[in-house]
Motif scaffolding. Sequence first.
Motif, PDB file in Angstrom:
ATOM      1  N   ARG A   1      41.699  32.334  28.519  1.00  0.00           N
ATOM      2  CA  ARG A   1      41.655  33.619  27.811  1.00  0.00           C
ATOM      3  C   ARG A   1      43.007  33.929  27.207  1.00  0.00           C
ATOM      4  NH1 ARG A   1      38.341  38.210  31.008  1.00  0.00           N
ATOM      5  NH2 ARG A   1      39.973  39.468  30.061  1.00  0.00           N
TER       6      ARG A   1
ATOM      7  N   GLY B   1      33.492  41.024  36.850  1.00  0.00           N
ATOM      8  CA  GLY B   1      32.558  39.973  36.418  1.00  0.00           C
ATOM      9  C   GLY B   1      31.965  39.203  37.589  1.00  0.00           C
TER      10      GLY B   1
ATOM     11  N   ASP C   1      29.931  46.403  32.240  1.00  0.00           N
ATOM     12  CA  ASP C   1      31.177  45.967  32.898  1.00  0.00           C
ATOM     13  C   ASP C   1      32.361  46.114  31.941  1.00  0.00           C
ATOM     14  OD1 ASP C   1      33.302  44.121  33.419  1.00  0.00           O
ATOM     15  OD2 ASP C   1      31.971  42.449  33.842  1.00  0.00           O
TER      16      ASP C   1
HETATM   17 MG    MG Z   1      35.582  40.409  33.349  1.00  0.00          MG
END
Ligand code: MG
Length: 190
Positions: free
Chosen positions: A133, A20, A89
Amino acid sequence: DSEKKPTVVFVLGGPGSGKGTQCANIVEHFGYTHLSAGDLLRAEIKSGSENGTMIQNMIKEGKIVPSEVTIKLLQKAMQDSGNDKFLIDGFPRNEENRAAFEAVTKIEPAFVLFFDCPEEEMERRILSRNQGREDDNIETIRKRFKVFLESSLPVVEYYDSKGKVQKVDAAKPIDEVFEVVKAIFTPKDE
Ligand code: MG
Ligand code: UP5
């Protein structure tokens, strides 16, 4: 048909390898649209879609969401972007993802950008990320590493056998990794 196919670069590498981070840099310099399959799946959970709970449970277990779900999200994002150059990605994550994407979209990647990073370093990065996350805990991280080795690395090997992999040492500092990435994306004279 005569429709021109978009340019796709698959950006692969283990959890926390910096996919990312580097994609954001590439977008700034080279005009690609960044599509993180994981980000699209997390947005789908947030939107309250009917698949949301299933996706959430799979991500929490580090498992790979069924291809049809991910591919639909990628296709829609490609259409909505208005661009014709994409960094995809974190996808394809297994052989089935790869074959299904090719069969459905008829797109083959221009190349695969592969971020190679030792597990200890990836673990350190994920554990210090603190972005809330649900899969950034040590139990899930171990599962993500296992799935990466067993299912995702074979996809990289498949493309390597076709001469399509650009492997980058991703253990270095962010700016040093980007110097290498930049050279890969910079058009060469003749
Ligand atoms: Mg990522
Ligand atoms: N950082 C980055 N580069 C650094 C460097 N060179 N030096 C020092 N620090 C560096 O980076 C991670 C952290 O490290 C950040 O804090 C960054 O600042 C720092 P990041 O760029 O976020 O790494 P990335 O490779 O993107 O890590 P990510 O955790 O996003 O990778 P995953 O592959 O694990 O996550 P993804 O979102 O792709 O997938 C999550 C889950 O979704 C999967 O486990 C799976 O369950 C599901 N999924 C599917 O089922 N199908 C799909 O197609 C995609 C996902």
